[in-house]
Each structure stands twice: as C-alpha cells, then as structure tokens.
Design a protein around this motif. Sequence first.
Motif, mmCIF file in Angstrom:
data_model
loop_
_atom_site.group_PDB
_atom_site.id
_atom_site.type_symbol
_atom_site.label_atom_id
_atom_site.label_comp_id
_atom_site.label_asym_id
_atom_site.label_seq_id
_atom_site.Cartn_x
_atom_site.Cartn_y
_atom_site.Cartn_z
ATOM 1 N N THR A 321 0.833 -1.202 0.000
ATOM 2 C CA THR A 321 0.000 0.000 0.000
ATOM 3 C C THR A 321 0.872 1.257 0.000
ATOM 4 N N VAL A 396 -8.382 -0.057 3.326
ATOM 5 C CA VAL A 396 -7.694 -1.201 2.725
ATOM 6 C C VAL A 396 -7.072 -2.078 3.800
ATOM 7 N N GLY A 397 -6.987 -3.374 3.506
ATOM 8 C CA GLY A 397 -6.198 -4.272 4.351
ATOM 9 C C GLY A 397 -6.975 -5.442 4.906
ATOM 10 N N GLU A 398 -8.246 -5.222 5.188
ATOM 11 C CA GLU A 398 -9.104 -6.267 5.751
ATOM 12 C C GLU A 398 -10.521 -5.929 5.330
ATOM 13 N N PRO A 399 -11.427 -6.895 5.441
ATOM 14 C CA PRO A 399 -12.835 -6.523 5.256
ATOM 15 C C PRO A 399 -13.191 -5.483 6.312
ATOM 16 N N ASP A 421 -13.876 1.424 -0.326
ATOM 17 C CA ASP A 421 -13.334 0.212 0.300
ATOM 18 C C ASP A 421 -12.630 -0.544 -0.811
ATOM 19 N N THR A 422 -11.295 -0.588 -0.746
ATOM 20 C CA THR A 422 -10.503 -1.074 -1.881
ATOM 21 C C THR A 422 -9.946 -2.464 -1.596
ATOM 22 N N TRP A 423 -10.392 -3.436 -2.357
ATOM 23 C CA TRP A 423 -9.865 -4.801 -2.182
ATOM 24 C C TRP A 423 -8.709 -5.048 -3.149
ATOM 25 N N TRP A 424 -7.590 -5.499 -2.627
ATOM 26 C CA TRP A 424 -6.448 -5.869 -3.458
ATOM 27 C C TRP A 424 -5.402 -6.542 -2.595
ATOM 28 N N GLN A 425 -4.248 -6.854 -3.172
ATOM 29 C CA GLN A 425 -3.190 -7.610 -2.491
ATOM 30 C C GLN A 425 -1.811 -7.188 -2.997
ATOM 31 N N THR A 426 -0.794 -7.566 -2.244
ATOM 32 C CA THR A 426 0.583 -7.361 -2.706
ATOM 33 C C THR A 426 0.728 -7.907 -4.127
ATOM 34 N N ASP A 515 -9.063 -15.411 -0.967
ATOM 35 C CA ASP A 515 -10.182 -14.833 -0.223
ATOM 36 C C ASP A 515 -11.504 -15.446 -0.667
ATOM 37 N N VAL A 527 -16.385 -9.215 0.387
ATOM 38 C CA VAL A 527 -15.261 -10.090 0.720
ATOM 39 C C VAL A 527 -15.503 -10.666 2.108
ATOM 40 N N ARG A 530 -10.286 -14.626 4.454
ATOM 41 C CA ARG A 530 -9.443 -15.672 3.856
ATOM 42 C C ARG A 530 -10.168 -17.017 3.930
ATOM 43 N N LYS A 624 -3.503 -6.701 10.194
ATOM 44 C CA LYS A 624 -4.445 -7.784 9.934
ATOM 45 C C LYS A 624 -4.494 -8.732 11.140
#
Length: 657
Positions: A321, A396-399, A421-426, A515, A527, A530, A624
């Motif tokens: 992020t 960002v980071g968790e639901p 609310d932005t869902w994404w990952q490394t 997820d 979402v 996990r 998280k």
Amino acid sequence: MTQDSSPTIESVLQEERQFAPPPQLAAEARIGSMAAYQALAARAEADPDGFWGEAARSELHWFAPFDTVLDWSDPPFARWFEGGTTNLSFNCLDRHLDGPRADKTALIWEGEPGDGRSFTYRELHVEVCRAANALKALGVGKGDLVALYMPMVPEAAIAMLACARIGAPHSVVFGGFSAEALRDRLIDGQAKLVITADGGFRKDKAVALKPAVDQALAEGCPSVEHVLVVRRTGEATGFEAGRDVWWHELVDGQSADCPAEPMASEDRLFVLYTSGSTGKPKGVVHTTAGYNLWAHLTFQWIFDIREDDIHWCTADVGWITGHSYIVYGPLSNGATTLMYEGAPRPSKPGAFWEVIEKHRVTIFYTAPTAIRAFMKSGRAVPDRYDMGSLRILGTVGEPINPEAWMWYRDVIGGDRCPVVDTWWQTETGGVMISPLPGATPTKPGSATLPLPGIAADVVDLEGNSVPTGQGGYLAVRRPWPGMMRTVHGDPERFRRSYWEHIRPADGSWLYFAGDGARRDADGYFWVMGRVDDVINVSGHRLGTMEIESALVSHPSVAEAAVVGRPDELKGEGIVAFVTLDVGVEGDAALEAELRRHVGLEIGPIARPDVIRFTDALPKTRSGKIMRRILRSLAAGEDVSGDTSTLEDRSVLDALRV
Ligand code: 6R9
C-alpha cells in the motif's frame, strides 16, 4: 450437492444501507456516473488489448514504444508491453518538470516529533538523482537488488525512486521486522546494498534500526557489500569502516544529473515479501511498465485525483500500500502525497486528525484496524479537529465491518465524503475491486465492483460462477498489467500458490487470491475473509467476517476475531475473541447478551460457543488479525508456524493465560 460437500461458503449477513456519490463530486469527477463506468468496463471487456494498450500509450512516457500489449502464451507467466522501454522514476518525476507542476509540492513529510520537510517535483528530482548517483558510486548497477530497511522518512521514497531510476530492483523490508526476518529476505533476494537509518521515532521514543542490520549481516549475508545509513535520530550507532557509509556524506555531494535508465517493460522493478502463513516468505516480483500503469491508473480512478488534492495514505512504505499509494501512484500522476512518520499514541490520540487539519488533507486512506481503534475511544477526539478539507476516504487491508464503515463515513467524513473500500493484495500490484467515488453507490462493508479491465468473479473449484448471494472463491479470469509476475527464485511456487486451486474444465487459467466472497443482486462483491479461516459448523461453511461484523455491531464491542475449534458434535464450534469499548467490562451477562445478539443478527447457527474478552488481538504489523494464532489458542494447542510478522508479542502472552 449436499451441504457437507459444498466447497463454497454460506453467507448470512445482509446489509441494506446505500449511499449515492455526492452530486457535486460526481459532476466534477473523471468518471462521474455508473453509465461512464459501465462504458469503460465494457470497452475493456470487448477488447482488453486495445484498452490496456491505449492506456499505456496515453498515461506513461516511453523511451521506445512497445510492440505487443500482452503475451499470454506461457500461462501463468504474463509478459506486458514487450519491446517498449520506460522508467518509473522518469514517469514520477522528469515528466512533471516541463510545466507548472515543476514547482508544485510532490511530497510533504511530517516527522513524529513535529519536524517536517517538503519537496517540490523539481527538488525531489534533484534528491533522487543524487541518491541514484550515490548508488552507482557504491557499485550498484542495473539488475542489482537493493534492500531498504527504513523508518518513514523522505529518504525511503527517495531511495525507492533512485533504485528505479538506475534499474536496480528494490526490496523494502518493513522497519519493524526483526534481524532474522531481515536476514532471510536479504539472503533470498541476494541483496547487494542495504539502505537503512540509525533509527526512527515511534510512540515518542527513538527506536534504533541499524543494530538489526548489523545483527543480520553478522550472521552472514555474503552478497551485501555496503550499508548506506540515513541519520535520523542522531543516536550513536555501530559503524563498520569500509562497509557502512553515511547517506549525508555520500549523497549530498553527488551530481544532480542522472538520466533515467531506459528499462525494458518486463525488467524487474521490485520484490516485496509477503508472509505465507507457514513456510518461508514469498518474494512477490513486480516488473516495470505493467506495475507503473496499474499504480497510476488505479490511483487516478479510485481517488478521482485533482490537481489541488493533498493525498495521505497512512500505510508504511514497507507494505505494498505504501509502494503504490504513498510513492508511485501519486507521483506518477503528479499529485501531492503526504508521508507521516508517527501514529496515534497516548500522548497524542488525535495525531492523525491534527495532520489532516494542519495540511488540509483532501484524500485520506487508512485501514479498518485503525478505524476500529478510533471507534473504541469514541468520537470526542476526532470531533475536536477541523476535517472539512476531506473529500474522499479510503480503506484497505481487511474486510471493513459495516459499523466501522458507518462510523468512518459519519465521524471522520462528516457524512459528506464517499468511502472507497478497496480490495487488493501485494500480488495484484494495485486496487482491483473498489467504488469509484463519483460513480458508484456504496454499501457499508462492500468493496462494490471490479475496476475497468478486471475480470473478477466468485467461483467454485471448477471455475463456474456461483449463484448470486452464495459465497465462493474470489478469482480473476484475465491477466491485468499490475499482476505479480512470479515468486522470486521459485516460479513453481507461483504457479502452485495462485493458479492451481481452481481448475476449469476448459483449461483456462484463473488467478485465485485466497479470499472468499459473495456477490449480491447488484453484482457487488462482499469479501468474506481468507478461505483458510472459514469455519465449518454442522456442515455450514461460515466466513469469519460476517460473525465478526455482527459482534462489532453491538454497542459495547470494539473489535472481534472469530475462529473455529474442533467440536465432536458440530465438526467445528465458534470461538470469538472480543475487545470492548473503553470503559466497558466483560462479564457473563455481556457474554450471554452477545451470543443472543449474534443469534438475532445472523441466526442461531452463527452463535459463538465461547466468547473470550481480551484487551488486544494478535495482529500483523500491517494490522491484519492473525486468526491462525487464535485458532491454535482456541484448540488448546501451542502456537506454531511463523510469528515473525506479529506486531506485539505481549498480546500473545496475555491471551495464553
Ligand atoms: C493491499 C493489501 C492482502 C489481503 C487480501 C484480503 C485482505 C485487503 C481488503 C481485504 C477485504 C478489503 N484485504 N483489502 N479484505 N476488503 N478492502 O492489504 O495487501 O498485505 O498483500 O493483503 O488483505 O484478505 O487477500 P496484502
């Protein structure tokens, strides 16, 4: 199919509230209506190569144009924009120097003790060129890996941009990690140089960093030739002659002329380690052009960036992020980005709000864990500050639990600002699913819809879309420019970790993120956490997120983490770890009330068997909740596996008793 063998997840929580984009914001936005969003998404769907090719040509500077948009002939290894050469540092700096942006503020830095610095684009360009020449002077060249182990100081961003400028991939290791975690990453990446600082400020104290580097190197990292040390705290630190070099002694004397190296699109840009829940961390590899395009476009879309915005992302640069939304996305767009060394702390609970008020921040991007912590101590603190400058809020980071979302919108955003609310990952490089603030009606707890060009879906193990309302696996059906390219040194692990869970009969490739999610009747994504955390109660597969949100919707609860534990009758029973609002005591009456509350909100099936009140939950350093640890505790087992990313070990000790 019987419930017992259902591979997907049941959804139990319903959320009906909905918020339209503010009309004024929509009227001025780049993407200002659902029709405009849908048109863009439809174009990307009809002709992905045309869409991405045009975006890459119009949004980035190229030294040499690319020949092909996507080469997907050897899946899952994608190659984007081949034949082209570009440079991320050029796109973030040089191209803004021709016009009025040259003297615009690029970076505002606020130190924890109250010191601060800021840089115009012209000034930042000079600093980056000097640092890049210093790297060359230390023998670092194209392709050599440079590790950063830094506090949140401007030199962290400058060093990242300097690496990109000369084509040396960086590997930023979070400054809170231990010497062992650092050493593992230095060895895995074969780092040639480490850039660090004597220390940084955290919770009103100087915290040393350099000793951890010394310790990591003492245990043997033969690839590392030099350590470049920023002086931040001024505390005494060990210095090894010949190996260690002060930043101010080497960098300040360098020439400010350092042309950006033309890099091939698929040249390695950086490696960033994510902690696998077990086993050794994975080095996620991102490459030059695709990552740049994705950080650039997503930043522009989800924050509807305008020339006069002051953007503040509270992440650490050690996380993806921080890479994408403190440094590269904002600077590639010529925006003003703010970087803060500190955090809210007992001496300054309103630290964040003070920064917003002082710098007239317009876009604020933080994590649910922070929002829940603020809720816990109540609205009196934020209410003391003028946050009228804000226009967009991000998370960002968790639901995000619906009640935390509502609080964020209401208390921090004054009920005016859209929440994205932005869902994404490394692994995805940039945001994948998010509202567009001028277009998408939002619902508390939903990341809403995929960004244009992102073929996200909720599927079963064969890759079939699951029906509306049913939980399943959150997957992506088509490559996108910002996707990770491989696991450093282990392409097989890349294939195994992300591309082999879901096996469609037609042989197509789906990226599986790990997820669970469901889609509602409007196609919105919810979402559910996990899939490793899913709890199977009497054959019902329940996501942790929904039970936690039901608990958090109780007025006494600040935060909740829910896990399963073996149960002879039900397969798994539900154990909830709960922290309470300041001033509330946990007792048997409250436990009974919370169980009743969850029963009413969701249904008897989701009622926790056990509720444990605690002062804090085990979290990673990026906030998280580590349910894996709670699962072991709930089952009465020893905590096993990697705990190196745990933020505060004393939390674990308190939970053990
Ligand atoms: C950017 C980042 C990725 C995991 C991801 C998911 C969780 C992130 C979320 C979210 C629900 C959101 N996650 N954003 N879950 N809603 N808006 O956090 O990257 O550190 O790699 O973590 O975080 O579980 O799979 P990373």
